[in-house]
Design a protein around this motif. Structure first.
Motif, PDB file in Angstrom:
ATOM      1  N   LYS A  87      87.089  28.168   9.504  1.00 18.40           N
ATOM      2  CA  LYS A  87      86.753  28.945   8.323  1.00 18.40           C
ATOM      3  C   LYS A  87      85.240  29.069   8.164  1.00 18.40           C
ATOM      4  N   LEU A  88      84.780  30.292   8.019  1.00 12.39           N
ATOM      5  CA  LEU A  88      83.347  30.522   7.833  1.00 12.39           C
ATOM      6  C   LEU A  88      82.970  30.213   6.392  1.00 12.39           C
ATOM      7  N   PRO A  89      81.717  29.833   6.166  1.00  8.87           N
ATOM      8  CA  PRO A  89      81.271  29.675   4.776  1.00  8.87           C
ATOM      9  C   PRO A  89      81.264  31.034   4.059  1.00  8.87           C
ATOM     10  N   ASP A  90      81.225  31.010   2.731  1.00  4.21           N
ATOM     11  CA  ASP A  90      81.223  32.267   1.970  1.00  4.21           C
ATOM     12  C   ASP A  90      80.035  33.139   2.330  1.00  4.21           C
ATOM     13  N   VAL A  91      78.856  32.529   2.343  1.00  3.60           N
ATOM     14  CA  VAL A  91      77.626  33.272   2.581  1.00  3.60           C
ATOM     15  C   VAL A  91      76.786  32.505   3.594  1.00  3.60           C
ATOM     16  N   GLY A 133      86.464  40.239  13.083  1.00  4.18           N
ATOM     17  CA  GLY A 133      87.182  40.615  11.883  1.00  4.18           C
ATOM     18  C   GLY A 133      87.113  39.597  10.763  1.00  4.18           C
ATOM     19  N   LYS A 134      86.170  38.665  10.865  1.00  2.00           N
ATOM     20  CA  LYS A 134      86.082  37.623   9.840  1.00  2.00           C
ATOM     21  C   LYS A 134      85.038  37.924   8.769  1.00  2.00           C
ATOM     22  N   LEU A 135      84.291  38.994   8.962  1.00  2.00           N
ATOM     23  CA  LEU A 135      83.224  39.293   8.015  1.00  2.00           C
ATOM     24  C   LEU A 135      83.661  40.354   7.011  1.00  2.00           C
ATOM     25  N   MET A 136      83.052  40.299   5.839  1.00  2.00           N
ATOM     26  CA  MET A 136      83.374  41.250   4.809  1.00  2.00           C
ATOM     27  C   MET A 136      82.601  42.548   5.020  1.00  2.00           C
ATOM     28  N   ASP A 137      83.285  43.646   4.807  1.00  6.70           N
ATOM     29  CA  ASP A 137      82.637  44.948   4.750  1.00  6.70           C
ATOM     30  C   ASP A 137      82.086  45.075   3.338  1.00  6.70           C
ATOM     31  N   ILE A 138      80.765  45.084   3.217  1.00 11.45           N
ATOM     32  CA  ILE A 138      80.189  45.026   1.867  1.00 11.45           C
ATOM     33  C   ILE A 138      79.775  46.401   1.358  1.00 11.45           C
ATOM     34  N   LYS A 143      85.116  37.283   4.768  1.00 11.74           N
ATOM     35  CA  LYS A 143      85.849  38.406   4.187  1.00 11.74           C
ATOM     36  C   LYS A 143      86.734  37.972   3.018  1.00 11.74           C
ATOM     37  N   ASP A 144      86.976  36.658   2.909  1.00  5.95           N
ATOM     38  CA  ASP A 144      87.765  36.176   1.788  1.00  5.95           C
ATOM     39  C   ASP A 144      86.914  35.744   0.591  1.00  5.95           C
TER      40      ASP A 144
END
Lengths: 305, 550, 289
Positions: B114-118, B134-139, B364-365
């Motif tokens: 699990k990646l950190p939030d930021v 696919g683990k990053l958020m599209d911002i 992304k979560d």
């Protein structure tokens, strides 16, 4: 020996059970921490994508190996690696043995001990630190060239001239490691039966003869083992050292597989390619070790392990 | 002074407009989150009541120090974030070096941890891999919805900031701006110039005359031929970050950079004809002894040593060289920054600092983008030189400044318990600068103006030579900057082939400079470069360029 | 007798001279590091310190001992080295003892062990094993994966084999079990090799830094070598926004030198204690009498 004549394998095993138990802890740890991860070798044949995972990434067969061997520089790079590594292996065996023998002649215990402690020191400095020191020492105005100047020799660009660069790599590596490598031979020397020397003395053999006929033969088992095991490094020419010393002027003579993989890795961070290169190096080392094991066993009737 | 005001003014106008726009936007999408946090983007603190946790991972290097028994999980900044913004900052993991950070992230993405939030990184190869996983958020939407007006204005001013994180028109990270305020000037020995009755060089010819005099006329007066004209590092190529020689190439083409050619397309600098001239000039200088014979083996900081030791007359580099490192207080001679002389094409030019070299990425979560942008706007206050910012005086009283008679004081000796750099505790682990703003302030001080705002006062404690360097730099920075236009993620051919090309380039250039290859080998290099993938890369780079400038 | 001859005396003189020179050559870099650590920061940055401090000062040492991270990392390094070496030596002696016997399966075991020296699955799978066993951030992550040393095991086996068979057989006839033979015959006779291999293992643990960076997820729990790694990396400013405080950290070459020196000290001090086992050269003979 009566066990063998009974011919029962099972009872032999039971008799040997304690021996197996002595070895077992090591084997279990190796299974967990070395053999389990070996599943990762399949990465070398994949175009690994984290999203797809180890078992669903696309297979590319020998593509990574093809890339390594068809790369325009690869012949040069592999040759450099092999040349530098084998010269280092030879130098790092011969010189420590010689040094151990010379040290063995010293009777003055204080002197012997101090020399030994001092030559062991450079092993503890990392190449980052030594790299900086060597750059100064070997520069055109550095201490080494000043010394050459007194002897009337024109200055040498040790780190910028290809052939001298290889020479510098090997000499500085020996200088860093020989003291440390000497220890194991000294330990082996303590195992030489002193009464053999006394007998030789009575026969009137000189020190040189004694060394040749008693000391060296006693060292040979250890030498053979260490040489064979160091074949495992036949394609490890010393990344840390070269990375901290090389520059574009000596790419042709100083670039090795590991520095090459490092630069490629910086560009695309591919674990698959790194795994493939690692596998190639392992296979080469493995073949060499098997060959030298067989030679020692068949012709020298000597078991390395 | 006047110029600075207009910049600030226009920023405020942009701000006012964006406040209106942003207000509309966030009203439109209210209720998407838990309701309580919907409006926070524009308003800032309306949803700050409910405490949320933001996890991160970071490098804690030797530059991060603590006082009062605090540590990275519990310090004055984390307390501030919790009390003022209701944001609990939490470190999932910490490492000691940048390399280890990259390795660890790469392992995490490869092993599905699990990646950190930021988190922040500047490694675009890693970022490409992260985006691909696919683990990053599209911002893209989150930015439109929650970013503060002044942040939006900044990205409108510099739309190319988005290039490194844009894939198929979607934005997968938040680029953070650089100061772009310190490169580059020519540091020169004024005492040597005076002694030899020379003027500061302005053209290439004058530069060669000065170097010749510095090398051969014994400027240090010790009756030994032991001085050189200029300190240069060539170990990492001709264009590097300090002790570089890139100004020789002028504006026509910059080695290692992608610049717009006459046809409007991007072309690779190192293979242009003008670079051949520049390299042959360096070869001539090496032969004449103007340069350090060891330049090829010296890295940037080692190359500067000859200037520090007083054996060299010039070194080309950033204004911050006078910040205490690499220049030291023990340099007992008169040196100063001068504008760079014109290059071989008769124009001043130097390789400019990139607009961005660090980006924030988000799991992304991660659920609290609104709160993140509130936090970001707060810590960017100093970067906007916002006098209303709660960090206008410094990052924490008693850490990097103290108040005396209602005025902030930055003298390290006056801070009880010593100076502690509290800005290192933020999510960016530094202050976030915005392009050229620092230069304005530093140049103002360098021109001899008295400090006014708290920011002026902070910078006033910096070395005088640094400020003067900024004043010099400001006079030509905009017209002489040569910016690398290729700021997107590496193209496929680049990943596969640029290693070989780079090696070929460095080797060819250096061997020419050292005289072991003839200058004609440059032409062979250009041909080989094109064949071995250069043409392919050029094509891909231009396809990328066409896709972003439309 | 030979010691009295003229040629040997000449040889002996040259030998002493040569060894002395080599020792001198080897100690110079450490003296340089030491000199830098006692110099002023400006002199160190200008790189004008060679073998004697310039502007002598203790500041670097003061700052080093004020740094709780450094002192902590020393403690972790000692803990790791001691426990790691104990574990490795137990495994080494036990496996080498087993392998020094002749029995069916011995060769297979040897190859299983040697094979791991050559082949490995790379970073990702090794990392996965350690994280899945929940070893991250514990001492175990630093000592278990490298607990079996192939080199040490093979070498130890060689030393065990050199022990005269008659001694073993004599005690076997007395009815001593495998374990008692190991304790009462093999170990006392192998002190020089045990000392040597323990030293190798200690030095290995003391110097190893990469596993610390990977498996310790809290920078406050780094062992010394890992901590040192975080301070000796040289700065690359190519693509970063410049911050004066980072530059200041770069300039602290004197503190770096002090830490490198203090960091090497414990392992250097261990050496003379182990040295007596492999310098005297009479241990083996004495036991045998």
């Amino acid at each position: 020996m009566s066990v063998r004549t009974e011919g029962k394998k099972q009872s032999r095993f039971i008799k040997d059970l304690p021996i197996h138990l002595f070895i077992l802890p090591s084997i279990i740890l190796l299974l967990i921490f070395n053999y389990m991860p070996m599943a990762g070798i399949i990465l070398a044949f994949q175009d690994y994508k984290p999203r797809l995972g180890l078992f669903h990434s696309p297979w590319v067969g020998l593509e990574h190996f093809r890339y390594l061997f068809t790369y325009p520089d690869s012949k040069q790079v592999i040759w450099n690696t092999f040349l530098i590594a084998s010269l280092k292996i030879v130098a790092n065996t011969v010189i420590p043995i010689g040094f151990a023998l010379l040290l063995n002649e010293i009777r003055l215990l204080v002197f012997k001990r101090s020399v030994q402690t001092l030559v062991y020191l450079p092993h503890f400095l990392s190449w980052v630190i030594l790299g900086g020191i060597l750059t100064d020492l070997l520069s055109n105005k550095g201490l080494a060239n000043q010394a050459l100047g007194w002897l009337g020799i024109p200055s040498i660009y040790f780190l910028g001239d290809g052939d001298w660069f290889r020479f510098t790599l090997i000499v500085s590596d020996v200088w860093k490691e020989f003291g440390f490598s000497t220890i194991v031979y000294l330990a082996a020397l303590t195992g030489v039966n002193q009464s053999l020397y006394e007998a030789a003395e009575i026969d009137g053999a000189g020190r040189w003869k004694q060394t040749l006929n008693i000391t060296l033969p006693a060292l040979i088992p250890v030498i053979v083992v260490i040489m064979t095991l160091s074949l495992g490094n036949i394609l490890n020419a010393g990344f840390d050292q070269i990375f901290n010393l090389y520059n574009p002027l000596v790419y042709r003579e100083g670039d090795i597989i590991d520095t090459f993989v490092y630069r490629v890795g910086l560009m695309n961070g591919s674990f698959s390619f790194a795994t493939a290169v690692g596998l190639f190096k392992s296979v080469v080392s493995f073949i060499l070790i098997v060959v030298s094991y067989t030679i020692a066993y068949r012709w020298g009737n000597y078991r390395i392990f | 002074m006047k110029r600075r005001l207009t910049v600030v003014k226009s920023l405020y106008t942009a701000l006012a407009i964006s406040v209106l726009l942003a207000g509309c936007a966030s009203n439109g999408s209210a209720g998407k989150e838990n309701g309580s946090t919907a409006n926070s983007g524009a308003g800032g603190d309306s949803g700050a009541n409910e405490a949320v946790t933001i996890t991160t991972a970071r490098i804690v290097g030797g530059d991060v120090t603590f006082k009062n028994g605090e540590d990275i999980d519990n310090n004055v900044h984390y307390k501030w974030a919790k009390d003022e913004l209701g944001i609990i900052l939490k470190n999932d993991w910490t490492v000691g070096t940048g390399d280890a950070f990259t390795t660890k992230l790469r392992l995490m993405v490869n092993t599905n941890e699990k990646l950190p939030d930021v988190f922040r990184t500047g490694d675009l190869n890693l970022a490409t891999q992260l985006i691909d996983s696919g683990k990053l958020m599209d911002i893209t939407e989150a930015f439109e919805q929650y970013a503060s007006p002044r942040l939006k204005a900044l990205f409108e001013q510099y739309p190319q900031l988005w290039y490194p994180v844009t894939v198929d028109g979607r934005r997968y990270g938040l680029p953070i701006t650089n100061a772009v305020s310190s490169s580059n000037v020519l540091w020169i020995r004024q005492d040597w110039l005076d002694k030899l009755h020379l003027d500061a060089p302005e053209t290439m010819e004058e530069l060669e005359q000065v170097m010749d005099a510095f090398t051969n006329q014994d400027p240090d007066g010790n009756n030994k031929n032991d001085t050189i004209g200029m300190s240069v590092s060539l170990r990492n190529g001709v264009a590097t970050w300090m002790a570089s020689s890139d100004f020789i190439f002028g504006k026509a083409a910059m080695p290692t950079s992608w610049n717009k050619g006459p046809d409007g397309k991007l072309q690779y600098g190192s293979v242009q004809p003008s670079v051949k001239e520049g390299v042959s000039k360096l070869a001539k200088w090496m032969k004449k002894g103007y340069l350090d014979k060891d330049a090829g083996t010296l890295d940037e900081s080692k190359a500067v040593e000859s200037f520090i030791q007083g054996r060299s007359g010039m070194v080309f580099g950033p204004t911050w060289m006078a910040s205490g490192w690499p220049f030291t207080a023990d340099m007992n001679f008169d040196y100063k920054a001068i504008p760079l002389p014109s290059g071989i094409d008769g124009q001043q030019g130097f390789m400019a600092e990139q607009l961005t070299s660090m980006q924030f990425y988000f799991n992304k979560d991660f659920k609290h983008m609104d709160r993140f942008f509130v936090y970001l706007d707060k810590i960017m206050g100093p970067g906007f030189y916002d006098t209303e910012s709660e960090f206008a005086n410094g990052w924490a009283e008693g850490y990097d400044y103290v108040m005396e008679n209602g005025e902030p004081v930055y003298d390290h000796d006056k801070i009880p318990g010593g100076f502690t750099d509290a800005k290192k505790y933020t999510l960016f682990y530094n202050d976030i600068q915005t392009p050229k703003m620092e230069l304005e302030v530093m140049a103002k001080l360098g021109e001899g103006n008295a400090p006014e705002t708290s920011y002026d006062k902070q910078f006033a404690s910096r070395d005088k030579r640094w400020q003067e360097g900024a004043a010099v730099l400001k006079t030509y920075m905009d017209k002489a900057s040569v910016l690398n236009e290729m700021t997107g993620p590496p193209t496929p051919a680049m990943s596969k082939k640029s290693e070989l090309l780079k090696k070929m380039e460095n080797e060819t250039f250096l061997k020419i400079i050292y005289g072991s290859s003839p200058i004609e080998s440059f032409d062979t290099f250009v041909e080989q470069w094109k064949k071995a993938g250069g043409d392919e890369i050029t094509k891909e780079v231009n396809e990328w360029y066409a896709s972003v400038i439309e | 007798m030979y010691r009295k001859t003229m040629p040997y005396k000449i040889f002996n003189g040259c030998n002493i001279l040569f060894l002395g020179l080599m020792a001198l050559l080897c100690i110079l870099p450490l003296i340089h590091v030491l000199a830098v650590s006692f110099s002023s920061s400006a002199a160190a940055t200008a790189n004008i310190v060679t073998l004697w401090p310039v502007d002598f000062t203790f500041v670097a040492y003061q700052k080093t001992f004020d740094n709780p991270l450094f002192l902590n990392s020393l403690v972790y390094a000692v803990a790791r080295t001691v426990s790691g070496t104990l574990l490795t030596m137990l495994l080494t002696i036990s496996a080498a003892y087993g392998l020094s016997k002749s029995f069916p399966g011995r060769t297979a075991y040897s190859w299983i062990i040697v094979f791991t020296m050559l082949f490995n699955g790379g970073l990702i799978p090794s990392y996965m094993v350690v994280t899945n066993l929940q070893l991250t951030n514990t001492l175990w992550a630093l000592i278990l994966p490298s607990a079996v040393s192939v080199f040490n095991t093979i070498l130890m086996m060689q030393f065990f084999r050199a022990i005269p068979k008659e001694l073993v057989e004599a005690s076997s006839i007395d009815g001593a079990g495998y374990f008692r033979v190991l304790i009462s015959i093999f170990l006392p006779l192998s002190l020089p090799s045990i000392a040597t291999l323990s030293l190798f293992s200690m030095v290995g643990h003391w110097n190893s830094w990469f596993d610390g960076l990977l498996y310790i997820t809290d920078y406050r729990k780094y062992p010394l070598a890992t901590f040192l790694q975080t301070i000796i990396q040289s700065g690359d400013m190519r693509n970063t926004s410049i911050d004066p405080s980072e530059l200041a950290a770069l300039s602290e070459r004197t503190i770096r030198s002090a830490q490198i020196f203090i960091g090497a000290l414990p392992i250097l001090l261990v050496y003379p204690f182990l040295q007596k086992y492999f310098v005297s050269g009479t241990t083996m003979g004495a036991v045998k009498e």
